[in-house]
Design an enzyme around this catalytic site. Structure first.
Site, PDB file in Angstrom:
ATOM      1  N   LYS A 130      23.656  -5.289   3.542  1.00 11.64           N
ATOM      2  CA  LYS A 130      22.829  -5.805   4.802  1.00 11.64           C
ATOM      3  C   LYS A 130      23.377  -5.294   5.921  1.00 11.64           C
ATOM      4  CE  LYS A 130      22.519  -9.812   6.033  1.00 11.64           C
ATOM      5  NZ  LYS A 130      22.240 -11.221   6.101  1.00 11.64           N
ATOM      6  N   ASP A 148      17.257  -9.241   3.846  1.00 10.41           N
ATOM      7  CA  ASP A 148      17.861 -10.652   4.148  1.00 10.41           C
ATOM      8  C   ASP A 148      17.445 -11.647   3.556  1.00 10.41           C
ATOM      9  OD1 ASP A 148      15.658 -10.842   5.665  1.00 10.41           O
ATOM     10  OD2 ASP A 148      16.702 -11.355   7.627  1.00 10.41           O
TER      11      ASP A 148
END
Ligand code: SF4
Length: 259
Positions: A130, A148
């Protein structure tokens, strides 16, 4: 919410892109909300953003960036001083370890520069996929999807994928949109998650996606209730976009700390 079994891949792609277009209209201000001026600053801000609001990170970073300008500065940081500077972002001991480790790794392996490849980025301390995609998309203009917590929740609510693993979600959603759109799509989805489609009490009755969202009704549908759930500096405009009176938005919504 999972994808409808009867929906063909083509129909799913069309629906996904319609959602993408509506998000583009809804959030013309979407951008990376972590203030930064170069890849190193973004890497540091992204590490600090774990379990912390971007707003809080942005309050801390001006002083931090003025004090620590290079990877070598982080590598040689005085631990106590660094901890004190980043303390307001929470988990400051772990984050201090990551920042010093990041500085050391960059100096040792990359000449003090943040590398621009996913395979290199994910080897750095404090970095996951991420984080790496945030850096690639926003500091190097390499398209990346940032999965996320908001992104995961919303794409599932829209029935765009039934996957739960972030990497599988990244690939499933990536297949539905042109690569050049990935970074901005991520920002827009996250903006929608922070301002409209909250984890608890999504503002369904004040949402521009209401007509095509399979999860419509998961939050309040009464417009006068939903409008009070909108958040962010453009909350009044978000209300107006669905035909509601911007005056119904509580004044605190504009400055609300979006998670
Ligand atoms: S209609 Fe409700 S569940 Fe669907 S995107 Fe909007 S706020 Fe989220």
């Amino acid at each position: 919410m999972t994808s409808t079994p009867a929906e063909s891949p083509l129909a799913l792609t069309r629906r996904a892109r319609r959602i993408g277009r509506l998000l583009t209209e809804t959030h013309p201000d979407a951008h990376c909300e972590l203030d930064h001026g170069n890849p190193l600053q973004l890497a540091v801000a992204t590490i600090l953003s774990a379990q912390c609001t971007d707003k809080r990170v942005n309050e801390v970073t001006p002083k931090l960036f003025a004090r620590y300008r290079t990877a070598a500065d982080y590598a040689g940081a005085d631990r106590a001083e660094l901890e004190e500077l980043i303390r307001p972002t929470g988990f400051f001991r772990n984050k201090t370890n990551s920042l010093i480790g990041l500085g050391e790794a960059l100096v040792a392996r990359y000449d003090g520069e943040v590398p621009g490849r996913l395979t290199d980025l994910i080897t750095l301390p404090g970095f996951g996929r991420k984080t790496a995609n945030v850096i690639l998309g926003n500091a190097f203009d390499v398209p990346g999807i940032t999965v996320d917590t908001h992104f995961q929740r919303l794409v599932r609510r829209w029935g765009l994928t039934g996957e739960t693993d972030p990497v599988k979600i990244e690939h499933a959603i990536g297949a539905l949109f042109p690569k050049r759109e990935w970074t901005m799509l991520s920002h827009r989805v996250i903006f929608h998650g922070r301002r409209v489609c909250h984890a608890r009490k999504p503002a369904c009755g004040a949402c521009t996606l209401a007509k095509i969202c399979p999860s419509y009704g998961e939050g309040p549908t009464e417009p006068e209730v939903a409008v009070k759930l909108l958040k962010g500096p453009r909350a009044g405009e978000l209300a107006a976009a669905v035909g509601l009176d911007p005056a119904l938005v509580p004044s605190a919504a504009a400055t609300a700390d979006v998670p």
